[in-house]
Design an enzyme around this catalytic site. Structure first.
Site, PDB file in Angstrom:
ATOM      1  N   ASN A   1      -2.484  12.257  -3.901  1.00 48.11           N
ATOM      2  CA  ASN A   1      -3.277  12.850  -4.408  1.00 48.11           C
ATOM      3  C   ASN A   1      -3.514  14.400  -3.956  1.00 48.11           C
ATOM      4  OD1 ASN A   1      -3.883  11.450  -6.770  1.00 48.11           O
ATOM      5  ND2 ASN A   1      -6.171  11.280  -6.427  1.00 48.11           N
TER       6      ASN A   1
ATOM      7  N   GLU B   1      -4.476   2.252  -4.427  1.00 45.62           N
ATOM      8  CA  GLU B   1      -3.382   2.383  -3.733  1.00 45.62           C
ATOM      9  C   GLU B   1      -2.749   1.060  -3.365  1.00 45.62           C
ATOM     10  OE1 GLU B   1      -5.050   4.563  -0.579  1.00 45.62           O
ATOM     11  OE2 GLU B   1      -5.510   4.357  -2.499  1.00 45.62           O
TER      12      GLU B   1
ATOM     13  N   ASP C   1      -1.379   9.535 -10.352  1.00 46.79           N
ATOM     14  CA  ASP C   1      -1.210   8.519 -11.217  1.00 46.79           C
ATOM     15  C   ASP C   1       0.152   7.772 -11.880  1.00 46.79           C
ATOM     16  OD1 ASP C   1      -4.020   8.759 -11.678  1.00 46.79           O
ATOM     17  OD2 ASP C   1      -4.240   9.717 -12.969  1.00 46.79           O
TER      18      ASP C   1
ATOM     19  N   ASP D   1       1.198  -1.000  -0.044  1.00 44.29           N
ATOM     20  CA  ASP D   1      -0.085   0.353  -0.119  1.00 44.29           C
ATOM     21  C   ASP D   1       0.946   2.032   0.026  1.00 44.29           C
ATOM     22  OD1 ASP D   1      -3.215   0.747  -0.029  1.00 44.29           O
ATOM     23  OD2 ASP D   1      -1.543   2.450   1.593  1.00 44.29           O
TER      24      ASP D   1
END
Length: 497
Positions: free
Chosen positions: A375, A411, A384, A367
């Site tokens: 983000n 993620e 991304d 993770d």
């Protein structure tokens, strides 16, 4: 399981294309073999029909020649037997002619019978009461009988006899004491053979040859004076074994280079007959049919193979398209890793295999740390890019066959490691974590937390237990401060880095 079904489907498509081509080729070969067999049977049939026709023709010609020679020989025999009668010494010429030649065979093509004494001088001529003086002591038909008492009927080589080309038939006159008294001579003119052959309907190239048993050519049609009288025994390129009595021969003959089918007939007769027909004429109709059928077969072969190749190409295209669709359906569009659907299929297969083989299965749950905050701060494009970078680091560390790296969701990533012990899985996890940390040094600072679980499948367990154990280890890694790997073999954590 859906991935496995897709893979099996692709294999079936490939097998179908190969099977289609193989069956088409086998069909073409089979039909070609059948067609070739039929064509060869037709060829043998044409040859056999021609052989039977030539046999009948040769038998008819031989029977006619033998009958005329036998008829003429009876006249020679009668003259020979009557000449040794003592009572004839005092008989007048007219009565002598009547006694000797009254029952002699007469025909258009038969020459008059003559009698020569032991010195070769003409003494009696059926055509004249007062024959002109002649001496034939140097002729072959005279010397043969003089030197060989057992010759019997002798047929000469073709020669000019009494103003016409003919063959001379002769018999020895032997006294009661065995002395040689002379010969009785007759002839059969060539006009007999010309008339006999002229009644036949011969095709161009057909030949009829009449020979003595020493293989001297007596007559041949088409007529050729360079060939008539030639002895074939003098040719080293032709053997008598090639054409025995009652047999046949296909190929080049001893006279010319035209390949023919030859048939020989002639038994006890002094002459035998050989009839020949060009192989070109025999197989002309068969060749036309063979070309026509071959052209049709070639067109069908081209059509079948072209259709098979077209269908195989379409099958290949369809298989490739399905493979691309399958790839798209099982690949994460952003990271290029396998998606959750593919991961579920792979872990199910590997779990069952490990259960059968008694091997461990390891799972890494990865993770990205603080990804939501990152983000929100830098935007979705930057987020991304981080996910792509993490995926690259995972791909670099996972290279063995059977290992599966997938984007588990958002993620979160998962790495399936079949046949891997807990320690080895922990080392791989650390390699991934350090690669991500090294890659993120600079303006972008992102780390990953990794949960590790390794299990040997046991009764009543499923791969969901492995996912749950790895997931718990991941939560433990995040709870312990993130940017670390935590290994668990059950409810207890055994190793943290």
């Amino acid at each position: 399981m859906s991935f496995r079904r897709g893979k099996d489907a692709r294999r079936r498509w490939r097998l179908s294309a190969k099977l289609l081509i193989a069956s088409s080729v086998a069909t073409v070969i089979g039909f070609s073999a059948i067609c070739a067999s039929v064509m060869f049977d037709m060829r043998r049939g044409e040859e056999e029909l021609a052989r039977q026709t030539l046999e009948n023709l040769a038998s008819g010609i031989d029977a006619d020649i033998s009958r005329n020679i036998e008829l003429y020989d009876l006249s020679l025999r009668a003259v020979t037997s009557n000449l040794v009668m003592p009572e004839l010494n005092s008989v007048k010429k007219e009565l002598l002619h009547l006694i000797l030649f009254d029952h002699a065979a007469t025909a258009q093509h038969f020459g008059a019978i003559q009698v020569f004494d032991a010195g070769g001088n003409l003494t009696i001529d059926a055509a004249s009461l007062d024959p002109r003086p002649e001496n034939r002591s140097d002729e072959e038909y005279f010397t043969v009988h003089r030197d060989r008492p057992d010759v019997g009927l002798f047929i000469s080589r073709p020669m000019l006899h009494r103003g016409a080309y003919a063959i001379v038939l002769s018999r020895r006159v032997t006294g009661e004491d065995g002395r040689f008294l002379g010969v009785v001579v007759g002839s059969i003119r060539f006009s007999y053979f010309h008339e006999l052959f002229g009644r036949l309907n011969l095709a161009p190239g057909d030949t009829i040859t009449v020979l003595r048993h020493d293989r001297t050519i007596i007559m041949r049609t088409p007529s050729d004076l360079d060939v008539i009288g030639k002895n074939l025994a003098e040719q080293n390129t032709w053997r008598s074994e090639n054409l025995k009595d009652g047999g046949s021969f296909a190929g080049k003959g001893p006279v010319d280079a035209t390949p023919r089918l030859y048939v020989r007939r002639g038994g006890a007769s002094p002459l035998f007959v050989v009839v020949g027909k060009p192989l070109e004429n025999i197989f002309n109709l068969w060749r036309t049919e063979a070309i026509r059928i071959g052209a049709i077969m070639a067109a069908l072969i081209v059509f079948v193979l072209s259709t098979a190749l077209f269908l195989a190409r379409e099958i290949g295209r369809r298989a490739a398209a399905e493979e691309r669709l399958e790839e798209m359906a099982t690949t994460d569009a952003l990271t290029g890793l396998r998606n959750r659907r593919k991961f579920d299929a792979e872990i199910d297969v590997e779990w069952r295999r490990a259960a059968r083989q008694g091997q461990p299965v390891a799972l890494l749950m990865i993770d990205a740390d603080h990804f939501k905050a990152y983000n929100d701060t830098y935007g979705h494009q930057a987020g991304d890019q981080v996910l792509v970078g993490i995926a690259i680091c995972i791909s670099d560390a996972v290279r063995r066959a059977g290992e599966c790296a997938a984007r588990f969701g958002g993620e979160e990533f998962a790495v399936l490691l079949p046949g891997t012990s807990a320690i080895d899985a922990f080392n791989i996890a650390e390699a991934i974590r350090l690669k991500v940390k090294q890659w993120c040094e600079g303006d972008i600072t992102t780390t990953v937390s990794i949960g590790i679980a390794s299990m040997r499948p046991g009764p009543g367990q499923s791969w969901a237990d492995l996912v749950e154990a790895a997931d718990k280890a991941l939560y433990a890694a995040k709870a312990n401060g993130r940017n670390q790997s935590v290994l668990t073999s059950g409810p207890k954590f055994s190793l943290v880095a």
